[in-house]
Design a protein around this motif. Structure first.
Motif, PDB file in Angstrom:
ATOM      1  N   VAL B 366      19.855  20.178 -53.888  1.00 39.70           N
ATOM      2  CA  VAL B 366      20.094  21.400 -53.111  1.00 39.70           C
ATOM      3  C   VAL B 366      21.011  21.069 -51.940  1.00 39.70           C
ATOM      4  O   VAL B 366      20.948  19.966 -51.360  1.00 39.70           O
ATOM      5  N   ALA B 367      21.866  22.016 -51.603  1.00 38.91           N
ATOM      6  CA  ALA B 367      22.687  21.874 -50.400  1.00 38.91           C
ATOM      7  C   ALA B 367      21.804  22.119 -49.185  1.00 38.91           C
ATOM      8  O   ALA B 367      21.025  23.082 -49.167  1.00 38.91           O
ATOM      9  N   LEU B 368      21.896  21.229 -48.213  1.00 34.71           N
ATOM     10  CA  LEU B 368      21.104  21.387 -46.985  1.00 34.71           C
ATOM     11  C   LEU B 368      22.046  21.861 -45.883  1.00 34.71           C
ATOM     12  O   LEU B 368      22.876  21.089 -45.389  1.00 34.71           O
ATOM     13  N   THR B 369      21.931  23.120 -45.524  1.00 36.07           N
ATOM     14  CA  THR B 369      22.895  23.695 -44.583  1.00 36.07           C
ATOM     15  C   THR B 369      22.412  23.662 -43.147  1.00 36.07           C
ATOM     16  O   THR B 369      23.093  24.170 -42.258  1.00 36.07           O
ATOM     17  N   GLY B 370      21.304  23.073 -42.901  1.00 34.77           N
ATOM     18  CA  GLY B 370      20.859  22.926 -41.520  1.00 34.77           C
ATOM     19  C   GLY B 370      19.357  22.875 -41.408  1.00 34.77           C
ATOM     20  O   GLY B 370      18.635  23.233 -42.342  1.00 34.77           O
ATOM     21  N   VAL B 371      18.926  22.383 -40.245  1.00 31.82           N
ATOM     22  CA  VAL B 371      17.488  22.331 -39.962  1.00 31.82           C
ATOM     23  C   VAL B 371      17.101  23.623 -39.259  1.00 31.82           C
ATOM     24  O   VAL B 371      17.860  24.145 -38.443  1.00 31.82           O
ATOM     25  N   THR B 372      15.952  24.139 -39.578  1.00 34.56           N
ATOM     26  CA  THR B 372      15.504  25.385 -38.966  1.00 34.56           C
ATOM     27  C   THR B 372      14.124  25.196 -38.343  1.00 34.56           C
ATOM     28  O   THR B 372      13.495  24.148 -38.499  1.00 34.56           O
ATOM     29  N   GLU B 373      13.710  26.209 -37.638  1.00 35.66           N
ATOM     30  CA  GLU B 373      12.419  26.153 -36.966  1.00 35.66           C
ATOM     31  C   GLU B 373      11.425  27.042 -37.704  1.00 35.66           C
ATOM     32  O   GLU B 373      11.807  27.985 -38.396  1.00 35.66           O
ATOM     33  N   GLY B 374      10.184  26.765 -37.509  1.00 38.29           N
ATOM     34  CA  GLY B 374       9.155  27.625 -38.067  1.00 38.29           C
ATOM     35  C   GLY B 374       8.271  28.168 -36.958  1.00 38.29           C
ATOM     36  O   GLY B 374       8.179  27.577 -35.880  1.00 38.29           O
ATOM     37  N   ILE B 375       7.674  29.283 -37.222  1.00 34.49           N
ATOM     38  CA  ILE B 375       6.749  29.880 -36.254  1.00 34.49           C
ATOM     39  C   ILE B 375       5.333  29.537 -36.693  1.00 34.49           C
ATOM     40  O   ILE B 375       4.935  29.836 -37.828  1.00 34.49           O
ATOM     41  N   ARG B 376       4.582  28.873 -35.841  1.00 36.11           N
ATOM     42  CA  ARG B 376       3.201  28.510 -36.188  1.00 36.11           C
ATOM     43  C   ARG B 376       2.296  29.711 -35.923  1.00 36.11           C
ATOM     44  O   ARG B 376       2.257  30.245 -34.809  1.00 36.11           O
ATOM     45  N   ILE B 377       1.572  30.134 -36.932  1.00 34.13           N
ATOM     46  CA  ILE B 377       0.718  31.323 -36.815  1.00 34.13           C
ATOM     47  C   ILE B 377      -0.734  30.911 -37.071  1.00 34.13           C
ATOM     48  O   ILE B 377      -1.056  30.338 -38.123  1.00 34.13           O
ATOM     49  N   GLU B 378      -1.578  31.184 -36.100  1.00 26.69           N
ATOM     50  CA  GLU B 378      -3.001  30.866 -36.251  1.00 26.69           C
ATOM     51  C   GLU B 378      -3.718  32.037 -36.927  1.00 26.69           C
ATOM     52  O   GLU B 378      -3.251  33.181 -36.873  1.00 26.69           O
ATOM     53  N   PRO B 379      -4.851  31.774 -37.544  1.00 24.64           N
ATOM     54  CA  PRO B 379      -5.574  32.879 -38.188  1.00 24.64           C
ATOM     55  C   PRO B 379      -6.074  33.903 -37.176  1.00 24.64           C
ATOM     56  O   PRO B 379      -6.507  33.549 -36.081  1.00 24.64           O
ATOM     57  N   GLU B 380      -5.979  35.174 -37.572  1.00 23.59           N
ATOM     58  CA  GLU B 380      -6.467  36.264 -36.714  1.00 23.59           C
ATOM     59  C   GLU B 380      -7.938  36.548 -36.990  1.00 23.59           C
ATOM     60  O   GLU B 380      -8.662  37.026 -36.134  1.00 23.59           O
TER      61      GLU B 380
END
Lengths: 176, 489
Positions: B366-380
């Motif tokens: 796969v082409a890797l076009t960049g590093v990204t961020e993720g949003i950490r979501i805790e259980p509600e």
């Protein structure tokens, strides 16, 4: 806690099996020969339960199946002989011999209990035992119980005391 | 248990009477009946002979003795033949199968389901096993964070539910279970690498050639479709390795990565259970030594290694790193960034892996076009299946880093998350904790301190010693494993 859950699962099988094992209970033992050579030497008719419409009112009549002819079914309930119009019979079940379905139910129950040795595989084993036990007891009952309208009155007459049909003077005979 | 076949035979068919009937009933026109034993028919004289008794219509005995009855005087004959009831057949089969399972469980107690918390997400009308948490964390000191791709999750709306189950004879100590949501753009996917970085990945380039010991393996390794490539363990050494060569053409410009979707076979589970069984009643002391770092945990599983990747550069193979998802249950997708320019020639990749230890679903570039961020979501919200109600206590334990939620076999919790409202997201499961395998009574006879010592201090020899025993159960282990999942009755 785990043991309680296992036992609970097994108890479900026991509860499921019990009505099938008791399907032939509260029938007179004298009219239910064991399914062995005793059947061939048994002189009486099978036990019959009839859902009957009497004067427009549904009633249940039980007793020994004495005979069946074109228009009537004769049943002896140990008090009197009943002459039933076949046209008014909604349903009839003849118990030809003791199915001993309780034996099969007990077998399946013991099998379910033995599934404890499968560890947590009993999650599969117990339902398999329950299904198989229910199927086996149901089939066994179908061997021993012959029903109208599933079967004809002619076929049911084989399990009467007089399979040849009512003998002469049957209606006058009170010595049944 | 017998069935009874009753036949009513008219006198004109007396020759057809079933002689296997022990008794013959001879019904007379006036209602009397002969019940005969040792009977026979004389067709020439048209007489039935037999010993027995004659009963009247009330079935009272009239006469006993030997009788010769004219067939022409008879109303009907009655025979009753006993046969074996078919009702016994299913119960007999189930009994035989049940005994077989009992014997199998007794002789192969290490083929039972196990492996850390399992996480299920909605997939159509059912729940699909999509991840397993912290599989290698078999003791408190090995508590770890595990990130798994929820590659097949397609949430409908903002509410996203994950079912966390304890399906094994284990105590799970779950510190936290969060969802990491990373925005997707167009058809790009977001994939994680072995260091936890999230990469934006282009469309996969499928292999043009694939060669393993079994021959062409391109069909199995193309597409993330559930069709896995696997092999059997070596017969003499469980750490013996095999080589798979894969070739790619038309590799995209710029940074690329090797995408691998894989999971382990049951070999690692077997080795873990074998280790615990050998520890036997002394397992407490061994675990204490692991906690005090006096001995290495999981030496055999470490000896199995990961999927080692190398790439061909001119005339030599260059090490590119390793990939490996612990656990035999859920397939995980990981990318291994590759260094170099591969546009000038076909890219040749070599995978080195322990025989019989891996199930590989997909290998692609796969082409890797960049590093990204993720949003950490805790259980509600946390809902206990046992009560069907929200369990605020369990929620607090999963949210407080100082606390943990302990679960027992059969426990099921639904964890509810609220996803961001804008756009589409790639989802990952981030779980942290450890688990404790329960000792089984069936394992105790295998207690052997010398074997444990060999596993710890000489795992290579232990892998050779254990090879024949594993090969005996390898073929049937899969079925036994999945059929022994634990759910509350």
């Amino acid at each position: 806690m785990r043991s309680r859950r296992q036992i609970a699962g097994v108890l479900i099988v026991v509860i499921l099996m019990s009505p099938f094992g008791c399907a032939t209970s509260n029938l007179p033992a004298a009219n239910l020969p064991a399914p062995d050579d005793e059947v061939g030497a048994h002189p009486l008719g099978g036990w019959v339960r009839v859902d009957y419409e009497q004067d427009g009112t549904p009633v249940e009549i039980s007793g020994e199946l004495i005979a069946i002819d074109t228009d009537h079914m004769y049943v002896f309930d140990y008090v009197q002989q009943r002459k039933l119009e076949v046209a008014n019979i909604q349903r009839a079940r003849v118990y030809a011999f003791d199915a001993d379905a309780a034996f099969l139910a007990g077998w399946a129950t013991l099998g379910a209990l033995s599934a404890i040795s499968h560890g947590y595989g009993l999650v599969l084993s117990v339902p398999i035992w329950a299904f198989t036990g229910l199927a086996a007891t149901s089939y066994r009952n179908s061997e021993a119980i012959h029903s109208y309208p599933d079967r004809s009155f002619d076929a049911l007459s084989a399990y009467a005391r007089f399979p040849q049909g009512p003998p002469p003077d049957l209606e006058k005979n009170t010595r049944l | 248990m017998a069935n009874v076949e009753r036949r009513i035979v008219p006198p004109e068919q007396a020759s057809k009477l079933d002689k296997s009937s022990h008794y013959l009933k001879v019904h007379m026109p006036r209602g009397n009946v002969y019940i005969l034993d040792e009977w026979f028919v004389d067709e020439d004289l048209r007489v039935v002979h037999g010993q027995g008794e004659l009963l009247d219509t009330a079935r009272k005995p009239i006469e006993k003795g030997t009788f010769a009855i004219s067939i022409d005087s008879v109303a009907v004959f009655e025979t009753n033949v006993l046969t074996t009831s078919p009702a016994l057949i299913p119960l007999t089969i189930v009994t035989a199968a049940s005994i077989a399972v009992t014997i199998y469980c007794a002789t192969n107690p290490k083929a039972c389901f196990g492996s850390c918390p399992t996480f299920y997400v909605e997939s159509g009308d059912s729940m699909r096993l999509d991840a397993e948490g912290f599989s290698a964390s078999i003791a408190p000191s090995l508590e770890a964070t595990d990130v798994d791709a929820l590659f097949s999750a397609h949430p409908n709306g903002r509410r996203f539910e994950i079912e966390m189950r304890n399906e094994a004879l284990e105590t799970h100590v779950v510190r936290s279970v969060n969802v990491i949501a990373s925005p997707r753009r167009g058809k790009d996917r977001v994939v994680k690498d072995t260091r936890g970085n999230l990469w934006i990945a282009g469309a996969p380039v499928e292999p043009t050639l694939c060669s393993g010991p079994e021959g062409d393996c391109r069909a199995a390794l193309s597409e993330n479709d559930g069709e896995e490539r696997s092999s059997l363990a070596d017969e003499t050494d469980l750490k013996a390795r095999e080589i798979i060569d894969v070739q790619f053409e038309d590799v995209p410009d710029g940074p690329v990565g090797l995408l691998i979707a894989s999971r382990q076979s049951l070999l690692s589970t077997y080795l873990l259970y074998e280790t615990l069984a050998n520890m036997g009643t002394d397992i407490g002391r061994w675990l204490a030594m692991i906690e005090n770092a006096e001995v290495t945990a999981n030496p055999l599983i470490k000896a199995l290694g990961e999927i080692d990747v190398s790439i061909r550069d001119e005339d030599e193979w260059l090490d590119a790193g390793s990939v490996g998802e612990h656990g035999p249950l859920a397939t995980d997708v990981t990318v291994l960034p590759l260094e170099g320019d591969f546009t000038e020639r076909p890219l040749r990749v070599r995978l080195s892996l322990t025989k019989g230890n891996w199930r590989i679903d997909h290998v692609a570039i796969v082409a890797l076009t960049g590093v990204t961020e993720g949003i950490r979501i805790e259980p509600e919200q946390v809902i206990s299946r046992e009560t069907g109600l929200p369990d605020d206590g369990a929620l607090v334990k999963l949210l407080d880093p100082e606390e943990s939620l302990a679960t027992l076999p059969g426990d099921v919790y639904t964890l509810v998350y609220e996803l961001p409202s804008d756009g589409e997201y790639e989802l990952f499961l981030e779980s942290r904790g450890y688990y404790l395998e329960w000792m089984r009574t069936e394992w105790l006879p295998d207690e052997n301190a010398q074997h444990v010592a060999q596993m710890i201090f000489s795992p290579a020899d232990a892998m050779k010693r254990l090879a024949p025993a594993f090969k005996e159960v390898e073929a049937d282990m899969e079925d036994a494993f999945w059929s022994s999942k634990y759910a509350k009755p």
